[in-house]
Design an enzyme around this catalytic site. Structure first.
Site, short mmCIF file in Angstrom:
data_model
loop_
_atom_site.label_atom_id
_atom_site.label_comp_id
_atom_site.label_asym_id
_atom_site.label_seq_id
_atom_site.Cartn_x
_atom_site.Cartn_y
_atom_site.Cartn_z
CG ASP A 561 27.45 39.37 48.34
OD1 ASP A 561 28.28 40.16 48.83
OD2 ASP A 561 27.29 38.21 48.75
CG ASP A 562 23.40 44.27 47.86
OD1 ASP A 562 24.19 45.05 47.30
OD2 ASP A 562 22.30 43.94 47.39
#
Ligand code: 6R9
Length: 691
Positions: A561-562
């Site tokens: 994910d980020d």
């Protein structure tokens, strides 16, 4: 089916000889071959280990999955419960969002107290005079220690002070302290009276602290005036003052700020003071009684909140409850570190992170362990400091992060071999994948090829170890976290959420709950469900990628994910971006992670300036500064890349995939750029890459 990943090894021969032979038999010739780089625990080590063979692990693991109630209630019976949990219902869970609200409960109806189990219970069983905490100050000659009885007294004094000042069961207390003994003391004092602690790492900025105050609205703030990190004095009280001022301007006023005078860092007289709100710890706490009754709480009453980064700018308040967390941290600590009463345990993590909660404070103390706390930094006065501390306290279990291993590795073996380190018997790693070369250096140089390494994969959310070696049981593969802990069912799923078997790689999820699982995000159950349970219905989604090799070993491959993992600290790209765009001259920012030799990942920021503003070195510095002051020094970008514009899709979404390739200079691998609104942007960015 549920035991799929161990099925291939389930038909075990009994009575085999040494662990090496046994492993060769069980795991087949292929595994025993050189190319798999297997590292075996010595026979002597395995013989004395709590779990000394794959067979023993498999039997226990099988039971933990097939009969979780029996498995965990046997373990929980060794703890003190004022009243046992509802015997018919050791746990209840729904992890499937499509079937209603996600909920997890363990030992519901059980009445206990984790502070009682950490302290009183150990004292009652005769360990009152055993050292609970050794404290090593920043300066080598500054140190201290507390026995279990002394620690209990300190905890009770503070607990009484908190009660006298209106802190009640369920109230939140923010703790902004460095690694001094008052930090675990404060956590335990909160737990004793049923207050919910929220430790904020004392490297966070005033802005971050303020955000957390706004979110959890603490009844009181506990801090100290300053701390020494190496040669630097950090004025913590100033940071707290700024945070509390901003909070009160926004409607949340914290009426009491208990401040410990950390004398070796700063004198009282030099500390800024707000009359009426601030109180010196030393003036009030020592006067309180050393006896404080325990507040008995339900197993599902909250124990603490700990904020962690996610994919959006707003930090998530991970909430852990009492009973399951207690049983889980204690049990994982015991087995993953093969804990013995004679051990001296040192974990280099700060209590501001989950590792410091579960494996500096609760897990070890629940086992009656002797814990070393270190205030300073690992390379002060020089890079040999860790081994000097290991020798001084005869540390047997040393638990740290790959980033530290890599930075010490870079400084050379001389700093290590200068010290004996012969007390060490187990090493541990946490925070990010440990690369095989760092693993080998840690094993060969630090551990003299004698100490197994527990590479523990877990998260703030999981409360305790999820995938970890049991040091006497399995041969290790450098860089692999090996197999799941008891009760944990990791699954690897593909993009569509289908479980994949055998040799594979994909998204790491967990099926079914485990006692240490977090129960919600504070004040935002919907975000809890969306972030962790919606991507792959029926499972907890970790946010990590993982592959499993043909022998069933797990290899973590990092966040999908980020979230960037810098020196083992989770930092959301969105958090850094929102700090950057708060700079008046920054129009847009896009942040990606890049490989970094020491930190694992570094922060790489693409910056578009406001029209007409020229690039300059001063501006670069002030952009870095804005991140330092809004989040903390540990989140400062390593690289600012000027970007006249950013690569976006026609719908306006920034294509981070392309930015990651540019950041890591993998320019041949940019892939398809045809969906960009303006493909010319990419060439422009490449041209500016090293300016
Ligand atoms: C305990 C802790 C969690 C993230 C996690 C993962 C990474 C942690 C790891 C590891 C590979 C290990 N991570 N331990 N990756 N091998 N042994 O670090 O919690 O701060 O919440 O970070 O750290 O990416 O998702 P937290």
């Amino acid at each position: 089916n549920r035991l799929r990943h161990v099925d291939s090894m389930a038909s075990l021969p009994s009575g085999a000889g040494s662990i090496r032979e046994l492993n060769a038999v069980i795991l087949g010739e292929s595994l025993a071959s050189e190319e798999n780089h297997l590292v075996f625990p010595s026979d002597d080590f395995s013989k004395q280990a709590l779990i000394s063979s794959p067979q023993q692990y498999l039997e226990m693991y099988k039971r933990s999955i097939e009969d979780p109630s029996g498995f965990w209630s046997d373990i929980a019976s060794n703890f003190y419960w004022k009243k046992k949990w509802d015997q018919n219902l050791i746990y209840s869970e729904n992890l499937d969002v499509t079937k209603g609200d996600v909920s997890i409960q363990w030992f519901k109806g059980g009445i206990t107290n984790i502070c009682y189990n950490c302290l009183d219970a150990n004292i009652e069983s005769g360990n009152g005079d055993k050292i609970a905490l050794y404290w090593q100050g920043n300066e080598p000659h500054v140190d201290g220690s507390l026995t279990y009885t002394q620690l209990l007294h300190r905890v009770c004094q503070l607990a009484n002070f908190l009660k006298d000042n209106g802190v009640q069961k369920g109230d939140t207390v923010i703790i902004y302290l460095p690694m001094i003994m008052e930090l675990p003391i404060t956590m335990l004092a909160c737990a004793r009276i049923g207050a919910v602690h929220s430790v904020v790492f004392a490297g966070y900025s005033a802005e971050s602290l303020h955000q957390r105050v706004m979110d959890c609205k603490p009844k009181i703030m506990i801090t100290c005036n300053a701390v020494m990190r190496g040669k630097k004095t950090i004025d913590l009280k100033n940071i707290v003052d700024a945070a509390l001022l901003e909070s009160s301007q926004n409607g949340i006023t914290v009426g009491l700020c208990l401040t410990f005078e950390n004398e070796s860092a700063m004198k009282k007289e030099a500390t800024k003071w707000e009359k009426g709100r601030d109180i010196w710890w030393q003036d009030v706490v020592p006067k309180c009684s050393t006896i404080c009754d325990v507040e008995w709480v339900d197993a599902e009453d909250p124990l603490f909140l700990l904020y962690t980064s996610g994919s959006t700018g707003k930090p998530k308040g991970v909430l852990h409850t009492t009973g399951g967390y207690m049983i889980y941290t204690a049990t994982t600590f015991k087995y993953a570190f093969d804990y013995k009463d004679s051990d001296i345990y040192w974990c280099t993590a700060d209590c501001g992170w989950i590792t410091g909660h579960s494996y500096v404070t609760y897990g070890p103390l629940l086992n009656g362990a002797t814990v070393v706390l270190y205030e300073g930094v690992p390379n002060y006065p020089d890079s040999g400091r860790c081994w000097e501390i290991v020798d001084k306290y005869k540390v047997t279990i040393f638990y740290t992060a790959p980033t530290l291993v890599r930075s010490l590795m870079r400084d050379g073996n001389e700093y290590v071999t200068r010290y004996s380190r012969k007390s060490l018997r187990i090493l541990g790693s946490v925070g990010e994948p440990i690369n095989p070369s760092a693993w080998r250096w840690f094993f060969n140089v630090v551990g003299d090829s004698r100490c197994p390494i527990s590479d523990t994969w877990w998260q703030t959310e999981t409360g305790g170890f999820m995938i970890t070696p049991l040091p006497g049981a399995w041969p290790q593969k450098p860089g692999s976290a090996t197999f799941p802990f008891f009760g944990v069912q990791p699954v690897i799923v593909d993009e569509k959420g289908n479980e994949i078997d055998g040799e594979c790689s994909g998204y790491l999820c967990v099926k079914s709950s485990w006692p240490g699982a977090f129960r919600t995000l504070y004040g935002d159950h919907e975000r809890y469900e969306t972030t962790y349970f919606k991507a792959f219905p029926g499972y907890y989604f970790s946010g990590d990628g993982c592959s499993r090799d043909k022998d069933g070993y797990h290899w973590l491959t990092g966040r999908v994910d980020d979230v960037i993992n810098v020196s083992g600290h989770r930092i959301g790209t969105a958090e850094v971006e929102s700090a950057l765009v708060s700079h008046p001259q920054c129009a847009e920012a896009a942040v990606v992670g890049v490989e970094h030799e020491v930190k694992g990942q570094g922060i790489y920021a693409f910056i578009t300036l406001v029209e007409g503003v020229p690039y300059s070195e001063d501006l670069r510095k002030s952009l870095v500064l804005v991140v330092r002051s809004q989040i903390g020094a540990f989140a400062a970008p390593d690289k600012i890349h000027w970007a006249p514009s950013l690569p976006k899709t026609r719908s306006g979404k920034i294509m981070r995939r392309i930015l990651r390739k540019i950041a890591s200079r993998q320019l041949e691998e940019l892939g398809d750029t045809s969906t960009l609104a303006d493909p010319g942007v990419v060439d422009q960015l490449i041209a500016l890459a090293d300016s």
